[in-house]
Design an enzyme around this catalytic site. Structure first.
Site, short mmCIF file in Angstrom:
data_model
loop_
_atom_site.label_atom_id
_atom_site.label_comp_id
_atom_site.label_asym_id
_atom_site.label_seq_id
_atom_site.Cartn_x
_atom_site.Cartn_y
_atom_site.Cartn_z
N ASP A 291 0.86 -1.17 0.00
CA ASP A 291 0.00 0.00 0.00
C ASP A 291 0.91 1.24 0.00
O ASP A 291 2.14 1.13 0.07
CB ASP A 291 -0.97 -0.01 1.19
CG ASP A 291 -2.19 0.87 0.92
OD1 ASP A 291 -2.15 1.69 -0.01
OD2 ASP A 291 -3.20 0.75 1.65
C1 BGC Z 1 -5.06 3.22 0.38
C2 BGC Z 1 -5.34 2.23 -0.72
C3 BGC Z 1 -5.24 2.90 -2.06
C4 BGC Z 1 -3.89 3.55 -2.19
C5 BGC Z 1 -3.67 4.22 -3.52
C6 BGC Z 1 -3.81 4.01 0.14
O1 BGC Z 1 -3.67 5.05 1.04
O2 BGC Z 1 -4.98 2.52 1.61
O3 BGC Z 1 -6.61 1.66 -0.54
O4 BGC Z 1 -5.47 1.95 -3.06
O5 BGC Z 1 -3.75 4.51 -1.17
O6 BGC Z 1 -4.40 5.35 -3.66
#
Ligand code: BGC
Length: 765
Positions: A291
């Site tokens: 993530d």
């Molecule tokens: C979130 C994810 C997301 C990613 C990209 C993160 O902060 O937890 O769910 O896909 O950002 O935007």
């Protein structure tokens, strides 16, 4: 002859074994071609270029973490980027893809990812709302439309579905998933993957799905985002892991790791999770992405410095580094220092190249850039039509005294509330490329749908007055400006309007930006200024229809006791206003059912229907002291899982079993008669629950095992039959073996998880 026809003939002539054999052979052939292609490509790649494939910077429109990627253009040209995210539109994507395939040494195309979570530009209800439709074909359709729009806009990878089981509404991200139930969550996970990926990634409107957040992100302690999780393996296997597994089984090609730790090791560096479970046990063949800065965050988790945590994450099974560049900056040194092997770098690189190959990007890097399709398909009439249907199906009628809904067409209506004439919030949180200006608000919707209705609009209250919340959400784009009028004057205007009307329709709830990532709340009440408005309105004695918009279950104990009707609409997307209006006036009879329990108070959390019995269960009535209960509240929720009313009523007969004993070879059938006993045509979600009465380990008081959404004309009856197999009775035991155990079982059928008919059967040895 078309390939599908010839396969069909083959199956007809030689049976399905021959068909499978041929499909396997074809797949092996494709694998062979892919392997040869990638072996050849990798033989030309330098170490830096291989590590470059593992790098996923953010460039473009959105920020979801503290760091923004820099120098991306230059890195693409040097072959130091495997994909980017947050860039879309054919023009913007073409620019970056051109850099990759004309300016980098090996011309390897990029992946283009984005959080297409509940629609790309045509926005559907937030996922928690979508799940309340209990309609797999509509849910799959929403993902299909999202993929068609996203793929025309240059994207080939979505960070969806989010399948985290969540039982804590304080957690703002409960809005992004499908609620509390593993069975329903698994069906939805599979439907979404199918919708995004179709039956073949070679289709030009198929995009890679990314199952997230692996794993247990929804179990963050105290509902505080990014917090620690700690869970027994048996709970994990039975209750939290099934939706991830279902998505993997449905063919999801990528997995995103969660931020939290699991059994002491953060998921990003958790070898047991990413290699032993995901790959060895589940057979996952795609790639794993961290993530947002998830690898760097392992430093704050206390696992070591950036070099240590990057090496550890790669070795654990994280193939791609989102934004953090820990891989880019440190893996080479770690290799020299023999902290990691060349083989793990190669393996991660190969997995990412394989995804690109399967998408057909080596054959045509511009495959996903289609200006024409973008013009005709994005926000098309048809997509908006489907969005309205899907939004209607997501709405849950929580209360409807005196049949105040549907609104009578000659009624004088006072339309009140900060969300009643609002477009900004309709598309909800995580609405990515969605443009709220395209959304329909409730007032506009009512005018579209019922132009003759007599409506007076008054705002009545600011959406948010609370200084701390305002500060937090306005800094992140909510743009809420307090009205010039004082709260008292706003309320007084609304009260006068209500007094002149036959019924007040009051649209209240959260700002969309009070849900989603990093929006945990400690109170789930309506905001105090909105509650003051509602109290003043109920004091008029007029019927009050409360239309709610919110990202999570709220505590509505006062509202349930004091208003006439409550319609839960979540944030229902681009077509929100039209859909809500259709429900309010009765053009559509609501049939949504909650997929998450609504507690009476925050103190009851976590509260979910499929809990265990204690040794001292409370019957809900007695005054005995030593029972598992509160001294200041009942145990039961305000609205249980599976709950939702209709404008009509349904009666479900006692259950008939075709026999009392089930065996591995011989299932039983449970049948009920469902009758529409009210005055409208309508739909009912008939739900099947099972309880394993005695087990080698404690078992939930009930678990959803099936459902059927049926439609019944006024006065009509239908027989609904569920087949119960021995396989459906299996669970993970203390040794994590997936078994069923002979003995007695309760079987329940009803229109929600609380009000059910009951029968008993036996599983024989
Ligand atoms: C979130 C994810 C997301 C990613 C990209 C993160 O902060 O937890 O769910 O896909 O950002 O935007």
């Amino acid at each position: 002859m078309k390939k599908s026809t010839s396969l069909f003939l083959l199956a007809a002539l030689f049976g399905t074994n021959a068909l499978f054999a041929q499909q396997k052979k074809a797949a092996a052939g494709t694998d062979q071609k892919m392997n040869t292609y990638i072996n050849n490509l990798m033989s030309k790649m330098t170490l830096d270029e291989k590590i470059g494939q593992l790098n996923l910077p953010a460039v473009g429109f959105d920020v979801t973490g503290p760091i923004l990627s820099e120098g991306v253009d230059e890195k693409i040209q040097k072959g130091l980027v495997g994909g980017v995210f947050n860039t879309f539109t054919p023009q913007a994507v073409r620019k970056l893809q051109e850099l990759a395939v004309t300016k980098s040494r090996l011309k390897i195309p990029l992946l283009f990812g984005y959080d297409v979570v509940h629609g790309h530009k045509t926005i559907f209800p937030i996922p928690l709302g979508l799940s309340a439709s209990w309609d797999m074909s509509l849910i799959e359709k929403s993902a299909r439309i999202a993929a068609r729009e996203a793929s025309a806009d240059g994207l080939n990878w979505t960070f969806s579905p989010m399948v985290d089981i969540a039982r804590d509404p304080r957690w703002g991200r409960i809005s992004e998933g499908s609620g509390e139930d593993p069975y329903l969550g698994s069906l939805i996970a599979a439907a979404m993957v199918k919708g995004y990926q179709t039956n073949s990634l070679s289709n030009k409107d198929a995009i890679l799905a990314c199952v997230k957040h692996f794993a247990l992100y929804g179990a963050a302690e105290a509902g505080r985002d990014y917090n620690t999780t700690d869970m027994s393996l048996i709970k994990m296997y039975n209750e939290y892991l099934p939706p991830y597994k279902a998505a993997v089984d449905a063919g999801a090609e990528s997995v995103m790791v969660s931020f939290n730790d699991i059994n002491g090791t953060p998921a990003t560096a958790n070898k047991w999770l990413l290699t032993d479970l995901l790959r060895k046990s589940w057979g996952f063949k795609g790639f794993v992405v961290s993530d947002y800065t998830g690898i760097n965050e392992l430093v704050a988790h206390g696992l070591g410095d950036l070099k240590t945590v990057s090496a550890r994450s790669l070795a654990a099974g994280t193939d791609m580094d989102m934004v953090g560049e820990g891989f880019l900056l440190t893996l080479k040194t770690s290799l020299q220092e023999k902290k990691i092997t060349q083989a793990v770098i190669d393996q991660a690189c190969r997995r990412i190249l394989e995804a690109k190959y399967k998408l057909g990007l080596f054959a045509d890097p511009y495959k996903y850039i289609d200006e024409e399709r973008a013009k005709t398909e994005i926000l098309s009439q048809q997509n908006r039509f489907d969005a309205k249907r899907i939004a209607e199906a997501s709405m849950v009628l929580l209360k409807n005294n005196n049949q105040v809904l549907p609104l009578k067409n000659n009624a004088k209506i006072a339309l009140i509330g900060p969300l009643a004439n609002n477009k900004r919030d309709m598309i909800g949180n995580w609405s990515a490329a969605g443009d709220w200006k395209q959304a329909i608000g409730v007032m506009e919707g009512l005018k579209n749908v019922a132009p003759d209705l007599d409506i007076t609009y008054t705002k009545g209250a600011n959406l948010v007055d609370d200084a701390a919340i305002l500060k937090q959400i306005n800094a992140n784009g909510a743009d809420i400006v307090a009205d010039q009028k004082s709260p008292e004057d706003m309320i007084s205007d609304a009260v006068s309007a209500a007094k002149k009307a036959d019924v007040a329709v009051v649209v209240l709830g959260e700002s969309a930006l009070m849900g989603g990532e990093a929006t945990s709340r400690t109170s789930l009440d309506l905001l105090p200024n909105q509650k003051d408005l509602l109290k003043a309105l109920t004091a008029t004695g007029k019927p009050i229809v409360l239309v709610l918009m919110n990202s999570r279950p709220l505590t509505l104990t006062w509202e349930d006791a004091n208003v006439t009707a409550i319609l839960e609409t979540w944030f229902s997307g681009t077509e929100a206003g039209n859909a809500i209006a259709d429900v309010l006036v009765g053009n559509y009879n609501p049939a949504g059912k909650l997929t998450t329990t609504f507690p009476r108070s925050v103190g009851q959390i976590p509260l979910y229907y499929n809990h265990k019995s204690t040794g001292r269960p409370y019957d809900g009535v007695s005054n005995e002291k030593f029972k598992s209960r509160y001294i200041d509240s009942t145990n039961d929720p305000l609205y249980p899982f599976g709950y939702g009313l209709s404008y009509t009523t349904f009666a479900i007969s006692p259950i008939k079993l075709n026999k009392k004993t089930i065996s591995a070879a011989s299932p039983i059938q449970a049948t009920v008669e469902v009758k529409n006993t009210g005055n409208f045509d309508g739909e009912e979600v008939v739900q099947l629950y099972i309880q394993d009465i005695y087990g080698s380990v404690t078992r939930p008081v009930k678990e959803l095992k099936g459902f059927q959404k049926i439609s019944l004309k006024k006065g009509e009856s239908k027989m609904v039959t569920f087949t119960v197999t021995a396989e459906m009775l299996k669970f993970y035991n203390a040794d994590l073996k997936f078994v069923n155990e002979p003995g007695d079982f309760n079987l329940f059928i009803g229109g929600n998880s609380r009000d059910v008919a009951q029968a008993t059967f036996n599983l024989s040895k």
